[in-house]
Design a protein around this motif. Structure first.
Motif, short mmCIF file in Angstrom:
data_model
loop_
_atom_site.label_atom_id
_atom_site.label_comp_id
_atom_site.label_asym_id
_atom_site.label_seq_id
_atom_site.Cartn_x
_atom_site.Cartn_y
_atom_site.Cartn_z
N ILE A 214 -0.19 9.63 13.87
CA ILE A 214 -0.51 11.05 13.80
C ILE A 214 0.77 11.81 13.43
O ILE A 214 1.84 11.55 14.00
CB ILE A 214 -1.07 11.53 15.16
N ARG A 215 0.62 12.74 12.51
CA ARG A 215 1.81 13.39 11.95
C ARG A 215 1.68 14.91 11.88
O ARG A 215 0.59 15.42 11.64
CB ARG A 215 2.01 12.89 10.50
N GLN A 216 2.80 15.58 12.05
CA GLN A 216 2.90 17.00 11.69
C GLN A 216 3.42 17.02 10.27
O GLN A 216 4.49 16.47 9.98
CB GLN A 216 3.84 17.74 12.64
N MET B 269 0.80 -1.21 0.00
CA MET B 269 0.00 0.00 0.00
C MET B 269 0.85 1.27 0.00
O MET B 269 0.38 2.31 -0.39
CB MET B 269 -0.99 -0.01 1.16
N TYR B 270 2.08 1.18 0.46
CA TYR B 270 2.93 2.35 0.46
C TYR B 270 3.73 2.47 -0.84
O TYR B 270 4.54 3.34 -0.98
CB TYR B 270 3.88 2.34 1.65
N GLY B 271 3.49 1.57 -1.77
CA GLY B 271 4.18 1.62 -3.05
C GLY B 271 5.67 1.49 -2.91
O GLY B 271 6.44 1.98 -3.72
N GLY C 274 7.38 -3.20 4.58
CA GLY C 274 8.44 -2.29 5.00
C GLY C 274 8.41 -1.00 4.19
O GLY C 274 8.31 -1.04 2.98
N HIS C 275 8.49 0.12 4.88
CA HIS C 275 8.39 1.42 4.22
C HIS C 275 9.04 2.50 5.09
O HIS C 275 9.37 2.26 6.26
CB HIS C 275 6.92 1.78 3.96
N LEU C 276 9.17 3.68 4.50
CA LEU C 276 9.60 4.87 5.24
C LEU C 276 8.44 5.84 5.24
O LEU C 276 7.69 5.89 4.27
CB LEU C 276 10.77 5.55 4.52
N ASP C 277 8.29 6.61 6.31
CA ASP C 277 7.31 7.70 6.30
C ASP C 277 8.11 8.97 6.02
O ASP C 277 8.63 9.59 6.94
CB ASP C 277 6.60 7.80 7.66
N ASP C 278 8.20 9.31 4.76
CA ASP C 278 9.11 10.40 4.40
C ASP C 278 8.42 11.53 3.66
O ASP C 278 9.04 12.33 2.99
CB ASP C 278 10.27 9.84 3.55
N PHE D 164 13.43 2.02 7.93
CA PHE D 164 12.35 1.19 7.41
C PHE D 164 11.63 0.51 8.56
O PHE D 164 12.23 0.14 9.56
CB PHE D 164 12.94 0.11 6.47
N HIS D 165 10.33 0.38 8.40
CA HIS D 165 9.54 -0.31 9.43
C HIS D 165 8.30 -0.91 8.78
O HIS D 165 7.93 -0.52 7.66
CB HIS D 165 9.18 0.64 10.57
N GLY D 166 7.67 -1.82 9.48
CA GLY D 166 6.48 -2.46 8.95
C GLY D 166 5.86 -3.41 9.96
O GLY D 166 6.38 -3.59 11.07
MN MN Z 1 5.00 4.05 8.86
#
Ligand code: MN
Ligand code: OGA
Length: 345
Positions: free
Chosen positions: A341-343, A1-3, A242-246, A298-300
């Motif tokens: 939750i993100r800024q 889902m995070y491509g 596994g993905h990054l929130d970037d 990376f996390h997942g």
């Molecule tokens: Mn994440």
């Protein structure tokens, strides 16, 4: 889902991918004899999974800590753990009490998926109101081409069967709900925040909770401004690769991540997929913060546990006993919800 898995051939070979495979749900269906129909989950070796709840218990009993684990005592929350090798990562076991967990579960199912918040169902059906209520009442979503505006609407099962049109049951929609977005809407196709999309602010109570929980990851006096949130819904066999929130501008600000419902395994890797990730349990009520260096890791979530023995939701079962709560209990007994939750700016 995070491509993030487009490079699938390569990712099969990485340390992160190997860890995902180690913990993912597989079935033993070498169906030797009579048990042919009943698939059995393959047993997994969980001995290397870090368990912050037992780390907390030991620490409270005798002050002990495993190597590499650091504890911070904060006067607002329960003890906060961090890891020597992962600056900016924080784990607060049992940070949310059972009442808070229950109210967040109710909100995640009833309120958070309501338009203008988007869900994974938008792409197919446009905005859909009241999926949870429709599932509870046995309603069916039908494609209504006669009315204007045209679109998908809930109706009774009987009415749906009389129409010759495409339809999907509310309960199927609830089962297939994978995400909803609060505040600034995230556009999954562009992997970006789409500020022009209509949106409501993150509800005040959730905003205040996130601000409070973010404190251990921020220098004194620095504020966290919750602007967007992604709510993930996991059922049996669902994973988050596994993905990054970037996509957020300021990586010094934490992502505040709340776990509700069935226990899961979280993998915290390094800045490369080649780094062997650390596995840890996430239980209902646990909170994770990822800031600074940890934002680049990376996390997942390769696994959730929906069986009675391993889900560890006994406290929710004793709380959600009112007649009106049984529908929430039924859902959460085989599901996990994650609110992060993100800024954004
Ligand atoms: Mn994440
Ligand atoms: C995410 C995420 C973690 C979890 O949605 O970006 O990393 O615990 N979620 O589900």
């Amino acid at each position: 889902m995070y491509g993030s898995e487009n490079n699938r051939e390569d990712s099969e070979r990485t340390a992160f991918r190997r860890a995902e495979k180690k913990y993912k749900l597989y079935y033993d269906n070498n169906a030797s004899s009579k048990n042919k129909k009943k698939k059995q989950p393959k047993s997994v070796d969980l001995t290397e999974v870090l368990d912050f709840r037992s780390i907390l218990q030991c620490h409270l009993q005798n002050g002990a800590l495993p190597p590499g684990v650091i504890v911070l005592h904060d006067k607002f929350t329960s003890p906060v753990f961090s890891l020597q090798n992962h600056p900016g990562f924080y784990f607060i076991p049992g940070a949310l009490n059972v009442e808070k967990q229950c109210s967040l579960i109710r909100e995640s199912l009833v309120d958070f998926p309501q338009p203008p918040n988007r869900t994974n169902h938008n792409a197919m059906y446009g905005p859909v109101q009241d999926v949870f209520v429709a599932a509870k009442e046995g309603k069916v979503l039908v494609e209504d081409n006669s009315d204007s505006p045209k679109g998908w609407k809930f109706t009774t099962e009987k009415d749906a069967s009389l129409r010759k049109c495409r339809s999907v049951s509310g309960s199927a929609l609830l089962r297939k709900l994978r995400w909803s977005t609060l505040g600034l809407q995230f556009d999954w196709s562009k992997r970006n925040y789409e500020v022009s999309l209509p949106h409501n602010k993150i509800p005040d109570a959730l905003c205040e909770l996130a601000k409070q929980l973010a404190k251990p990851a921020l220098p004194a006096g620095v504020e966290f401004r919750p602007e967007g949130a992604i709510v993930n819904y996991f059922g049996l066999g669902d994973t988050l690769g596994g993905h990054l929130d970037d996509m957020e501008a300021d990586w010094s600000k934490p992502i505040v991540s709340l776990s509700l419902g069935c226990k899961a395994i979280f993998l915290l890797g390094g800045k490369s997929r080649e780094d062997t990730p650390l596995a840890m349990f996430l239980r209902s009520g646990d909170v994770v913060l990822m800031a600074r260096d940890a934002r680049e890791c990376f996390h997942g979530v390769p696994r959730i546990f929906t069986d009675k023995e391993n889900a560890e939701i006994g406290h929710l079962e004793t709380q959600l006993t009112h007649e009106d709560d049984l529908c929430f209990l039924k859902y959460i007994q085989t599901s996990r919800i994650n609110i992060n939750i993100r800024q954004v700016f």
